[in-house]
Scaffold this motif. Structure first.
Motif, PDB file in Angstrom:
ATOM      1  N   HIS A 112       0.815  -1.214   0.000  1.00 24.52           N
ATOM      2  CA  HIS A 112       0.000   0.000   0.000  1.00 24.52           C
ATOM      3  C   HIS A 112       0.849   1.266   0.000  1.00 24.52           C
ATOM      4  O   HIS A 112       0.407   2.311   0.470  1.00 24.52           O
ATOM      5  N   ASN A 113       2.054   1.188  -0.552  1.00 20.66           N
ATOM      6  CA  ASN A 113       2.923   2.358  -0.484  1.00 20.66           C
ATOM      7  C   ASN A 113       4.049   2.233  -1.499  1.00 20.66           C
ATOM      8  O   ASN A 113       4.327   1.146  -2.006  1.00 20.66           O
ATOM      9  N   ASN A 137      -0.398  -3.304  -5.778  1.00 20.23           N
ATOM     10  CA  ASN A 137      -0.091  -2.065  -5.072  1.00 20.23           C
ATOM     11  C   ASN A 137      -1.127  -1.030  -5.491  1.00 20.23           C
ATOM     12  O   ASN A 137      -1.924  -1.266  -6.398  1.00 20.23           O
ATOM     13  N   VAL A 138      -1.097   0.139  -4.856  1.00 20.75           N
ATOM     14  CA  VAL A 138      -2.236   1.041  -4.940  1.00 20.75           C
ATOM     15  C   VAL A 138      -2.130   2.105  -6.030  1.00 20.75           C
ATOM     16  O   VAL A 138      -3.047   2.912  -6.185  1.00 20.75           O
ATOM     17  N   SER A 139      -1.040   2.123  -6.783  1.00 22.38           N
ATOM     18  CA  SER A 139      -0.924   3.086  -7.878  1.00 22.38           C
ATOM     19  C   SER A 139       0.102   2.576  -8.878  1.00 22.38           C
ATOM     20  O   SER A 139       0.935   1.718  -8.565  1.00 22.38           O
ATOM     21  N   PHE A 276      -1.036   5.871  -2.347  1.00 25.14           N
ATOM     22  CA  PHE A 276      -2.220   6.292  -3.085  1.00 25.14           C
ATOM     23  C   PHE A 276      -2.768   7.610  -2.551  1.00 25.14           C
ATOM     24  O   PHE A 276      -3.009   8.535  -3.295  1.00 25.14           O
ATOM     25  N   GLY A 277      -2.961   7.695  -1.249  1.00 26.52           N
ATOM     26  CA  GLY A 277      -3.559   8.891  -0.660  1.00 26.52           C
ATOM     27  C   GLY A 277      -5.068   8.759  -0.562  1.00 26.52           C
ATOM     28  O   GLY A 277      -5.825   9.561  -1.123  1.00 26.52           O
ATOM     29  N   LEU A 278      -5.529   7.723   0.156  1.00 28.84           N
ATOM     30  CA  LEU A 278      -6.959   7.437   0.253  1.00 28.84           C
ATOM     31  C   LEU A 278      -7.739   8.614   0.815  1.00 28.84           C
ATOM     32  O   LEU A 278      -8.837   8.925   0.354  1.00 28.84           O
ATOM     33  N   VAL A 279      -7.186   9.295   1.815  1.00 27.98           N
ATOM     34  CA  VAL A 279      -7.920  10.406   2.431  1.00 27.98           C
ATOM     35  C   VAL A 279      -8.164  11.539   1.436  1.00 27.98           C
ATOM     36  O   VAL A 279      -9.140  12.282   1.554  1.00 27.98           O
ATOM     37  N   CYS A 295       3.286  13.233  -4.408  1.00 29.67           N
ATOM     38  CA  CYS A 295       4.099  12.069  -4.096  1.00 29.67           C
ATOM     39  C   CYS A 295       3.285  10.810  -4.347  1.00 29.67           C
ATOM     40  O   CYS A 295       2.057  10.808  -4.235  1.00 29.67           O
ATOM     41  N   GLY A 296       3.982   9.721  -4.699  1.00 29.92           N
ATOM     42  CA  GLY A 296       3.310   8.452  -4.929  1.00 29.92           C
ATOM     43  C   GLY A 296       2.218   8.587  -5.969  1.00 29.92           C
ATOM     44  O   GLY A 296       2.382   9.219  -7.012  1.00 29.92           O
TER      45      GLY A 296
END
Length: 369
Positions: A112-113, A137-139, A276-279, A295-296
């Motif tokens: 997740h990062n 992974n998330v991106s 990803f930056g879910l928030v 970032c990311g």
């Protein structure tokens, strides 16, 4: 399908919310779901009572790890899952190692990062890669970083963006009024919201310096930081030294995230690194203007529906916050609508759950894009 979801812990975080959302979704769709965590209290937990929740209660000692792994093996053998999907670095590595002595028809490892905080963890991923059938992974950027560092071979990791419940995350004027009343804020007071664990990744010192750069103005903005972590005292001292302590509130862990999103006038992510930056997506779903560090996968999330600043650059973050705060009302409304539309189209919980299911079934998740 019998689905075993495994995660390091169930604290309040993006990966933890994702996993509990997946558990609820799959249980509602008729799948049998086991959710296993390695340690800690379940600050987040599934809502559906059909999800079986287990705690391995792992202790930080060789015997403690061994005992937890024995319990883990018993749970997997009794549940007989069709697929095991582990999440976060410790759960990923330990679940892979368990596969050496425990049958798992299909194992998916989900990172997740972009930054797993150390070469040792990336080496662990590399050495155990063959024990997983596929990784996610998330991106796209996070996948590229893992490949560049040799943690996975090209083609062995897929990008599945995080998804959110866009029904729960939507602007609510009643919730906005309630939270602002709780905080003692007039409607005219600009409210900045930041959310996440109080540790190095989120780079809250950068945010505090950026807030100091804003100045007080005719109506001083208030910054609310939601979350807890090892840097709590240090950040309080930093706010005091910068002369902004009277404009910063640390609320600790909260479970009314959509209401807090609705209450704010600007959501800020100041991270040094992200997957990803879910928030950010959650704030966008609530039609909030967002300022985030580039970032990311954050750029993938924001698109043209928010403001980006370079990481670790307080002056640039200040300027981006100024642009967002002083948007004319009509532009602010258009930006909020565009932000929500982008999240609904690209990052819904339904879309994410289907992509994971495709991977569970052994098909290439990229075919589902």
């Amino acid at each position: 399908m019998r689905i075993a979801l495994v995660i390091t812990s169930l604290g309040v975080g993006g990966a933890e919310r994702l996993v509990t959302d997946l558990a609820d979704r799959y249980a509602a769709d008729g799948h049998q779901v086991l959710l296993v965590r390695f340690h800690g209290e379940a600050e987040l937990r599934p809502c559906d009572p059909r999800v079986r929740l287990e705690n391995l209660d792992m202790r930080r000692s060789p015997l403690g790890v061994l005992a937890a792994m024995c319990r883990f093996r018993r749970f997997i053998r009794a549940f007989r899952p069709d697929v095991v999907n582990s999440h976060l670095v410790h759960a990923n590595i330990l679940t892979r190692l368990l596969r050496l002595v425990t049958s798992m028809p299909w194992l998916v490892s989900s990172a997740h990062n972009t930054n797993e905080e150390g070469r040792g963890r990336m080496w662990a991923y590399r050495l155990t890669d063959r024990l997983a059938d596929i990784s996610t992974n998330v991106s796209d950027e996070a996948v590229a970083v893992f490949e560049q560092q040799g943690a996975v071979k090209p083609g062995r990791m897929l990008a599945i963006h995080n998804g959110i419940d866009t029904g729960a995350f939507a602007f609510d004027p009643v919730a906005r009024a309630h939270v602002r009343s709780e905080l003692g804020l007039e409607e005219s007071t600009p409210l900045l919201l930041a959310m996440g664990r109080l540790w190095e990744q989120k780079d809250y010192p950068n945010l505090l310096h950026a807030l100091a750069g804003l100045g007080a103005g005719p109506v001083p903005p208030t910054l609310v930081i939601v979350g807890d972590g090892p840097l709590r005292d240090e950040l309080g001292a930093r706010a005091d030294s910068l002369g902004v302590a009277d404009r910063v509130r640390f609320l600790g862990v909260r479970h009314d995230v959509p209401a807090l999103m609705s209450a704010c006038d600007l959501f800020v992510l100041s991270s040094a690194w992200e997957g990803f930056g879910l928030v950010v997506a959650e704030a966008m779903a609530c039609e909030r203007p967002v300022v985030a560090t580039d970032c990311g996968g954050v750029r993938e999330v924001v698109g043209g529906a928010g403001f980006l600043a370079p990481p670790r650059d307080a002056q640039a973050l200040t300027e981006a916050m100024k642009r967002a705060l002083y948007l004319p009302d009509e532009q602010r409304q258009r930006l909020g609508t565009a932000a929500r539309d982008r999240v609904v189209a690209r990052y819904s919980l339904d879309a994410m759950a289907e992509k994971y299911l495709a991977v569970y079934r052994g098909t290439d998740g990229r075919d589902e894009e």
